[in-house]
Design a protein around this motif. Structure first.
Motif, short mmCIF file in Angstrom:
data_model
loop_
_atom_site.label_atom_id
_atom_site.label_comp_id
_atom_site.label_asym_id
_atom_site.label_seq_id
_atom_site.Cartn_x
_atom_site.Cartn_y
_atom_site.Cartn_z
N VAL A 129 3.07 -5.71 -5.12
CA VAL A 129 2.20 -4.56 -4.94
C VAL A 129 0.86 -4.77 -5.90
O VAL A 129 -0.19 -4.71 -5.48
N ARG A 130 1.03 -5.11 -6.98
CA ARG A 130 0.05 -5.29 -7.92
C ARG A 130 -1.09 -6.44 -7.38
O ARG A 130 -2.12 -6.28 -7.65
N GLU A 134 9.22 -6.42 -6.67
CA GLU A 134 8.29 -5.70 -5.44
C GLU A 134 7.05 -5.01 -6.10
O GLU A 134 5.78 -5.07 -5.69
N ILE A 135 7.33 -4.38 -7.48
CA ILE A 135 6.12 -3.91 -8.26
C ILE A 135 5.25 -4.93 -8.33
O ILE A 135 3.86 -4.53 -8.24
N TYR A 161 1.60 0.94 -8.47
CA TYR A 161 2.29 1.05 -7.24
C TYR A 161 2.05 2.58 -6.64
O TYR A 161 1.36 2.83 -5.46
N VAL A 218 9.01 3.70 -3.02
CA VAL A 218 8.19 3.18 -4.18
C VAL A 218 8.95 2.66 -5.20
O VAL A 218 9.96 3.16 -5.65
N SER A 219 8.47 1.66 -6.17
CA SER A 219 8.94 1.54 -7.33
C SER A 219 10.46 1.21 -7.19
O SER A 219 11.16 1.68 -8.04
#
Ligand code: GUN
Ligand code: ZN
Length: 441
Positions: free
Chosen positions: A246-247, A242-243, A256, A236-237
């Motif tokens: 995911v959004r 990457e964040i 996330y 995660v995060s």
């Protein structure tokens, strides 16, 4: 190992260090026994204390292995590692998403071949033990064979390991994808075969939100509910791009972490790798749910992911469970001592001088608590499993020179954590048995 009428017995004498509490919140957390004795029988610690006061616990005829000048602590717990990435440590030049596409997803396709998986598993376990790591939370590849290879090797070594088949059904090469149904079915079969088989434990392992469809995450949550006692392991995060990704993939979720929350993947025994960029609200949610974060400093520096704020993570108002992870192969060393070294530097960059007592805690009892396994591993206490490591502060000429000036146990631990690596691991015991001994030059 000597056997009497009661079973296998091991006795080890030396400077014992362990934890009775969390040093982030308790100044009296360290158990420091300069001349200590530990006795193990049939895999469990049966006596631990001052040598002079407890030597009668050694049954007649059992030799005491004396390690003067060393530090003996609980075996290290690596809370996040990819055994299938052992061969790509030190892959040049990219941050997370490019690194996955260019190196990781290519390498992991080789693990469809069981013989290859067996070979790498052997190398991987050799490395763990040579580094004093007795428990790891490991990603395998998407192929069930890769998990079989891992657990079979763990069973041979008698180690307490947590691992699972990666779930990924999108945003990766076709050869590396499962489907929601095959991922569910294969994971279920592996849980039935390996969870609680010897010392092995299973982690349901969605790689990270971008490589799973909502359907797959839904089934991962179902699987976890259907198999209480299993773990969840994901990322995660870690990285800002990457964040954002995911959004865009999950616009209906608050962020996330909320993706995992929505699919029922947060709770005790869920291990979230990195969490470098978690917001205050997200950290509070991790705290509320009882999930844990694995701090992986060598990886976060290598991939330029960012600086984990351990001080925020352990905010007394809403502390998260935190363990340390190497994150091989984005991480650059199997050594938890080298990982403590980088954790110290990352903490310095966030204006938080982290003591060696805290970093050794994260690498032992902190990791065990993060996994809900502190009743079994992570400390030198009667009734715990006898996994421990003998550390040698004289391992190199420079370490010996520096260690000779250490004026306290804490200073010695700090020097080991800053200068130490596999050379400083003299011996590793698994379930009371000597599983690794450094070759003397
Ligand atoms: N995020 C998703 N997969 C991976 C991986 O294999 N390594 C790291 N460091 N982050 C990831
Ligand atoms: Zn990882």
């Amino acid at each position: 190992m000597p056997t009497d009428e009661h079973g296998d017995v091991t006795a080890v004498r030396g400077h014992l260090v362990s934890f009775r509490a969390d040093p982030f919140f308790d100044d009296d957390a360290l158990v420091d026994i300069p001349d200590g004795l530990l006795v193990a029988r049939d895999g469990l610690i049966t006596s631990v204390g001052e040598y002079a006061a407890t030597k009668s616990a050694v049954p007649p005829g059992v030799p005491v292995a004396h390690h003067p000048g060393t530090l003996i602590c609980a075996g290290f717990i690596d809370t996040h590692i990819h055994y299938v990435q052992t061969g790509i440590i030190g892959a040049f030049g990219s941050q997370l998403i490019d690194w996955l596409n260019h190196y990781t997803f290519v390498e992991e396709q080789r693990f469809a071949d069981r013989a290859h998986a067996d070979d790498v598993a052997r190398v991987f376990f050799d490395q763990l033990l040579a580094n004093g790591t007795t428990t790891a939370v490991a990603f395998c590849a998407v192929y069930p064979e890769s998990v079989e290879a891992f657990f079979a090797e763990s069973a041979r070594r008698g180690t307490r390991m947590i691992a699972g088949k990666v779930l990924m059904d999108r945003n990766a090469p076709d050869g590396l994808l499962d489907t929601p149904q095959t991922g569910y079915d294969d994971s279920k079969a592996l849980i039935e075969r390996w969870h609680g088989n010897g010392r092995n434990l299973y982690a349901i392992t969605p790689r990270f939100a971008p490589t799973s469809t909502p359907e797959q995450l839904e089934l991962a949550g179902t699987l976890w509910r259907e198999h209480p006692g299993t773990f969840v392991h994901t990322h995660v995060s870690e990285n800002r791009n990457e964040i954002s990704w995911v959004r865009s993939l999950f616009p209906q979720r608050a962020g996330y972490l909320d993706v995992y929350d929505h699919y029922g993947l947060l709770g005790p025994r869920s291990m979230l790798a990195h969490g470098v960029h978690l917001t205050g609200r997200e950290r509070a949610r991790v705290h509320e749910t009882g999930a844990a974060v694995s701090h992986c400093p060598t990886s976060n520096l290598f991939l330029g992911s960012g600086l984990f704020h351990v001080h925020d993570a352990k905010d007394p108002r809403r502390p998260m469970h935190v363990g340390l992870g190497t994150d091989i192969g984005a991480g650059t060393s199997f050594s938890m001592l080298a990982t403590m070294n980088e954790a110290y530097k990352v903490a310095e960059l966030t204006a938080y001088p982290m003591s060696a007592i805290k970093s050794f805690y994260l690498a032992t009892l902190g990791g065990a608590r993060a996994l809900g396994l502190d009743d079994r591993i992570g400390s030198l206490q009667v009734g715990r499993e006898a996994d421990f490591v003998v550390l040698d502060p004289q391992a190199t000429p420079l370490l010996a020179y520096r260690s000779a000036r250490a004026e306290s146990t804490e200073e010695l631990m700090f020097v080991l954590s800053i200068m130490g690596d596999d050379r400083a691991v003299a011996a590793t015991y698994i379930g009371g048995r000597l599983a690794y001994q450094r070759k003397e030059s």
